[in-house]
Design an enzyme around this catalytic site. Structure first.
Site: not given
Ligand SMILES: *Cc1c(COP(=O)(O)O)cnc(C)c1O
Length: 332
Positions: A76-77
């Site tokens: 996840s960014n």
């Protein structure tokens, strides 16, 4: 609509550049393609969640939080930018990862965004694919409260009305740049996932009567589900900023034909788009979001969706750290 009414902390390098891509535009034979460089927001290698976090973290501070909880996929960014934001304001960060991608290899599990999460000192726990992530965050918040802490939950992708303010801000920013530079923007395109980016952009574009159509390229859900999610959040966000009713249902347009086999699963078109932009423009895009968004935009250009003389702005939402998590799955 006045964003300065809302609490905000400075986390991003703003304004991000609005750049012309001459070699890509020429390669495709038009339209004129510009990129809004929200990959350059600066926080922990940047990306779109940083703009949302400026408002979310300010809310957390107002509520006297000392620990931020959020959730996402392993690469996840959003989780990575949240972990960095927590460090910057002196809070702890708890990340809950859904094992959304099957057959994950070592790079996926340990490199890219996860490596950065660990460098930022976030506490990480994992739950099975399909888990109720909101319930998992609430349960963790209860645990932390029992320890005497004050947790603040940031929803997945930072997508609620507060986070969406960040993308109203982005719309105002590139419209200012366009006005300053004499650029007539005919279309804005970006990758859409948890909906906050698209909801914020559409409210910004509509509340100012810009008349610029917005297209989200989906990376996860089918079109009807994605558009409904964006629509709900856009309506709430418009009310929240004092511009109720500025968005109509038909302003919400998502094209979800480029998801491929599912969220976070590479497609050949994504791979080709990432290599093309790297080699034509020296620009990096990510495998999960911006690469698929770009693949969609390029295909839509080839199939005549956009006029050849139009000016298109692609909002680069970042995620480049994800390339390292996907290193073994890219065809170079
Ligand atoms: C989260 C993300 C998106 C999608 O933004 P949403 O607001 O979740 O729709 C697009 N690109 C990148 C790189 C992201 O990390």
């Amino acid at each position: 609509m006045l964003l300065s009414r809302f609490p905000r902390v400075s986390l991003a390098h703003l304004p991000t550049p609005l750049e012309y891509l001459p070699r890509l535009s020429e390669h495709l034979g038009g339209p004129h393609i510009y990129v809004k460089r929200d990959d350059c927001t600066g926080l922990g290698t940047g990306g779109n969640k940083t703009r949302k976090l400026e408002f979310l973290v300010a809310d957390a501070i107002q509520k006297n939080a000392d620990v931020i909880i959020t959730q996402g996929a392993v690469q996840s960014n959003h989780a990575r930018q949240t972990a960095a934001a927590a460090c910057k304001v002196g809070m702890e960060c708890e990340l809950i990862f859904e094992k959304r991608v099957k057959d994950a290899d070592d790079a996926y599990k340990n490199s890219g965004n996860v490596l950065l999460d660990r460098i930022f000192g976030a506490n990480i726990r994992e739950v099975a694919k399909g888990s109720d992530m909101n319930a998992a965050m609430e349960a963790l918040a209860d645990e932390l409260r029992a320890e005497g802490k004050t947790p603040y939950i940031v929803p997945g992708g930072g997508s609620n009305t507060i986070g969406a303010l960040g993308y109203i801000d982005c719309a105002l920013e590139f419209m200012y740049q366009a006005n300053r530079d004499g650029l007539v923007i005919d279309h804005v395109v970006h990758a859409t996932g948890s909906a906050g980016t698209q909801a914020g952009l559409v409210v910004g574009l509509k509340a100012t009567s810009s008349n610029i159509p917005l297209l989200g390229i989906g990376v996860n859900a089918p079109k009807d589900v994605q558009e409904e999610k964006v629509w709900q959040l856009a309506v709430e966000t418009a009310e929240y900023v004092g511009a109720p009713g500025c968005v109509q249902r038909e302003d919400i347009v998502a094209n979800c034909d480029y998801v491929g086999d599912g969220y976070g699963v590479p497609t050949k078109a994504m791979n080709d788009a990432v290599m093309l932009l790297a080699r034509l423009e020296g620009l990096l895009f990510d495998p999960v979001y911006s690469g698929k968004g770009l693949a969609g935009m390029i295909d839509l250009i080839k199939t005549g969706y956009f006029g050849k003389a139009e000016n298109i702005v692609f909002v680069h939402t970042g995620g480049v750290a994800g390339l390292f998590g996907y290193s073994s799955q890219l065809q170079l």
